[in-house]
Design a protein around this motif. Sequence first.
Motif, PDB file in Angstrom:
ATOM      1  N   ASP A  57       0.678  -1.212  -0.187  1.00  0.00           N
ATOM      2  CA  ASP A  57      -0.051   0.185   0.081  1.00  0.00           C
ATOM      3  C   ASP A  57       1.325   1.420  -0.115  1.00  0.00           C
ATOM      4  N   VAL A  58       2.074   1.229   1.123  1.00  0.00           N
ATOM      5  CA  VAL A  58       2.488   2.165   1.063  1.00  0.00           C
ATOM      6  C   VAL A  58       3.105   2.425  -1.122  1.00  0.00           C
ATOM      7  N   ASP A  59       3.600   1.747  -0.965  1.00  0.00           N
ATOM      8  CA  ASP A  59       4.006   1.883  -2.619  1.00  0.00           C
ATOM      9  C   ASP A  59       3.443   2.161  -3.760  1.00  0.00           C
ATOM     10  N   SER A  60       1.745   1.525  -3.413  1.00  0.00           N
ATOM     11  CA  SER A  60       1.062   1.879  -4.369  1.00  0.00           C
ATOM     12  C   SER A  60       0.987   2.811  -4.404  1.00  0.00           C
ATOM     13  N   ILE A  61       0.388   4.176  -3.533  1.00  0.00           N
ATOM     14  CA  ILE A  61       0.519   5.337  -3.131  1.00  0.00           C
ATOM     15  C   ILE A  61       1.620   6.488  -2.967  1.00  0.00           C
ATOM     16  N   THR A  62       2.497   6.014  -3.405  1.00  0.00           N
ATOM     17  CA  THR A  62       3.914   6.319  -3.589  1.00  0.00           C
ATOM     18  C   THR A  62       4.062   6.760  -4.610  1.00  0.00           C
ATOM     19  N   ALA A  64       1.486   6.608  -7.327  1.00  0.00           N
ATOM     20  CA  ALA A  64       0.364   6.803  -7.587  1.00  0.00           C
ATOM     21  C   ALA A  64       1.101   8.826  -7.469  1.00  0.00           C
ATOM     22  N   LEU A  65       1.188   9.144  -6.957  1.00  0.00           N
ATOM     23  CA  LEU A  65       1.965  10.458  -6.411  1.00  0.00           C
ATOM     24  C   LEU A  65       2.905  10.702  -6.991  1.00  0.00           C
ATOM     25  N   ALA A  66       3.963   9.825  -7.061  1.00  0.00           N
ATOM     26  CA  ALA A  66       4.552  10.052  -8.125  1.00  0.00           C
ATOM     27  C   ALA A  66       4.685  10.174  -9.658  1.00  0.00           C
ATOM     28  N   GLY A  67       3.012   9.464  -9.942  1.00  0.00           N
ATOM     29  CA  GLY A  67       2.474   9.516 -11.343  1.00  0.00           C
ATOM     30  C   GLY A  67       3.630   8.300 -12.256  1.00  0.00           C
ATOM     31  N   VAL A  68       4.039   7.377 -11.368  1.00  0.00           N
ATOM     32  CA  VAL A  68       4.798   6.436 -12.480  1.00  0.00           C
ATOM     33  C   VAL A  68       3.987   4.363 -11.816  1.00  0.00           C
ATOM     34  N   ASN A  69       3.209   4.564 -11.051  1.00  0.00           N
ATOM     35  CA  ASN A  69       2.240   3.628 -11.110  1.00  0.00           C
ATOM     36  C   ASN A  69       1.770   2.835 -12.516  1.00  0.00           C
ATOM     37  N   ALA A  72      -3.165   0.208 -15.272  1.00  0.00           N
ATOM     38  CA  ALA A  72      -3.001  -1.273 -16.205  1.00  0.00           C
ATOM     39  C   ALA A  72      -3.647  -2.381 -15.512  1.00  0.00           C
ATOM     40  N   ARG A  73      -2.222  -1.897 -14.375  1.00  0.00           N
ATOM     41  CA  ARG A  73      -2.919  -3.550 -13.770  1.00  0.00           C
ATOM     42  C   ARG A  73      -2.912  -3.160 -11.718  1.00  0.00           C
ATOM     43  N   GLY A  74      -2.851  -1.742 -12.070  1.00  0.00           N
ATOM     44  CA  GLY A  74      -3.109  -1.428 -10.238  1.00  0.00           C
ATOM     45  C   GLY A  74      -2.203  -1.305  -9.317  1.00  0.00           C
ATOM     46  N   TRP A  75      -1.134  -2.190  -9.483  1.00  0.00           N
ATOM     47  CA  TRP A  75      -0.422  -2.195  -8.786  1.00  0.00           C
ATOM     48  C   TRP A  75       1.052  -2.290  -9.979  1.00  0.00           C
ATOM     49  N   GLY A  76       2.023  -2.104  -8.975  1.00  0.00           N
ATOM     50  CA  GLY A  76       3.522  -1.775  -9.683  1.00  0.00           C
ATOM     51  C   GLY A  76       3.669  -0.149 -10.176  1.00  0.00           C
ATOM     52  N   ARG A  77       5.240  -0.215 -11.112  1.00  0.00           N
ATOM     53  CA  ARG A  77       5.556   0.909 -11.949  1.00  0.00           C
ATOM     54  C   ARG A  77       5.019   0.798 -13.207  1.00  0.00           C
ATOM     55  N   GLN A  78       5.025   1.789 -13.586  1.00  0.00           N
ATOM     56  CA  GLN A  78       5.157   1.821 -15.301  1.00  0.00           C
ATOM     57  C   GLN A  78       5.863   1.907 -16.168  1.00  0.00           C
ATOM     58  N   VAL A 124      12.366   5.111   6.367  1.00  0.00           N
ATOM     59  CA  VAL A 124      11.859   4.399   4.774  1.00  0.00           C
ATOM     60  C   VAL A 124      11.367   6.085   4.671  1.00  0.00           C
ATOM     61  N   LEU A 125      10.154   5.781   4.392  1.00  0.00           N
ATOM     62  CA  LEU A 125       9.799   6.626   3.511  1.00  0.00           C
ATOM     63  C   LEU A 125       9.605   8.179   3.953  1.00  0.00           C
ATOM     64  N   GLU A 126      10.095   8.717   4.531  1.00  0.00           N
ATOM     65  CA  GLU A 126      11.030  10.089   4.020  1.00  0.00           C
ATOM     66  C   GLU A 126      11.566  10.449   3.314  1.00  0.00           C
ATOM     67  N   ARG A 127      12.672   8.783   3.148  1.00  0.00           N
ATOM     68  CA  ARG A 127      13.833   8.795   2.279  1.00  0.00           C
ATOM     69  C   ARG A 127      13.147   9.287   0.871  1.00  0.00           C
ATOM     70  N   MET A 128      12.150   7.928   0.469  1.00  0.00           N
ATOM     71  CA  MET A 128      11.599   7.700  -0.394  1.00  0.00           C
ATOM     72  C   MET A 128      10.907   8.840  -1.177  1.00  0.00           C
ATOM     73  N   ALA A 129      11.005   9.804   0.261  1.00  0.00           N
ATOM     74  CA  ALA A 129       9.676  11.153  -0.910  1.00  0.00           C
ATOM     75  C   ALA A 129      10.946  11.781  -1.313  1.00  0.00           C
ATOM     76  N   THR A 130      12.224  11.852  -0.845  1.00  0.00           N
ATOM     77  CA  THR A 130      12.641  12.669  -1.479  1.00  0.00           C
ATOM     78  C   THR A 130      13.454  12.179  -3.199  1.00  0.00           C
ATOM     79  N   ARG A 131      12.751  11.158  -3.593  1.00  0.00           N
ATOM     80  CA  ARG A 131      13.388  11.489  -5.203  1.00  0.00           C
ATOM     81  C   ARG A 131      11.652  11.636  -5.607  1.00  0.00           C
ATOM     82  N   TRP A 132      10.787  12.155  -5.046  1.00  0.00           N
ATOM     83  CA  TRP A 132       9.608  12.620  -6.691  1.00  0.00           C
ATOM     84  C   TRP A 132       9.153  13.719  -4.925  1.00  0.00           C
ATOM     85  N   ASP A 133       8.700  14.463  -6.036  1.00  0.00           N
ATOM     86  CA  ASP A 133       7.690  15.665  -5.640  1.00  0.00           C
ATOM     87  C   ASP A 133       6.007  15.311  -5.261  1.00  0.00           C
TER      88      ASP A 133
END
Length: 329
Positions: A57-62, A64-69, A72-78, A124-133
């Motif tokens: 769930d953390v990754d799905s929302i991250t 989606a907000l980053a625009g890289v989800n 079509a599948r609803g999960w994972g990276r495009q 960890v989430l704080e670090r992940m959030a630095t990659r994308w706006d």
Amino acid sequence: MTPRIVVLAGGVGGSKFVLGAREALRRRGIAASTDHLTVVVNTGDDLWLSGVRLQPDVDSITYALAGVNDTARGWGRQDDSERVNAELQAWGVGWPWFTLGDLDLGTHLARTGWLREGATPTGVLERMATRWDLGARLLPMTDAEVDTVVTVDDPDRGPRSMHFQEWWTRHRATLPPLAFDNPGIEAAAPAPGVAEAIAEADAVLIAPSNPVVSIGPILAVPGIRSALRQTSAPVVGVSPIIGGRVVRGMADVCLGAIGVETSAVGVAGLYGSRRDEGVLDAWLVAEEDVDAIETVEAIGLTAHARPLWMTDPTRSADIVEAALAQARV
């Protein structure tokens, strides 16, 4: 006034709703940021697999907000590949029915490395959030590991327990569930910042995520339910049931296992009114369920019917706007 919004979310429905929350702020001329939008994310479906820590769930929302989800599948990276996953399966490692994309696996490896170095899931989430706006602050519901375990009635083997992801992904929820548990959750605590965000919010929104396995674990973390009951902010929920049916996934099976009717009224009753020891002040139902309003209001909630199909970010933002209107924000 620039509102401070807190969203409780998980899963694909949660991802779409959070995108709508960010867009709703932008409509108001507010540059969405960590100051205005906080998302408390379900971590009950996390797991260890092939030596790495997954937080679906953390990754799905991250993503989606980053625009890289992968929409079509609803999960994972495009545009992901599965070369490493194929190699893992050739070695007999992992679950053959649980695919890890190469880009996605990169996230899991980074997370696992940080955890091994001593970082918390919040860190960890704080670090992940630095990659994308992302335009939002993401917080795990807790830093404790409280994975969801499902007890099923297996017709071949009798009652047995398995990780939620095995039941959901491998068996597609076809094994009748008897119970959902998060071992250790009674000793868990809200992640740093969660209770404070709820206390300081101008509106708290409960996304139309699975009430049992996405929102349920969040509310089960000691301290979060009381924070919702004590906040001065209105708490508004959005029904994940439209016309008596689930929008996506197998939430109806989950609801049935805990004796809750698959309906807008049933889920409203599950969350309950703050007037009667519950967590909600208001409840949005789909326009298909307008007849449920009278019953929902009898529970002690303000209720309104709106279109709730989240077919794109614009419509998701419309739903968030309707929820904020209920919160008078």
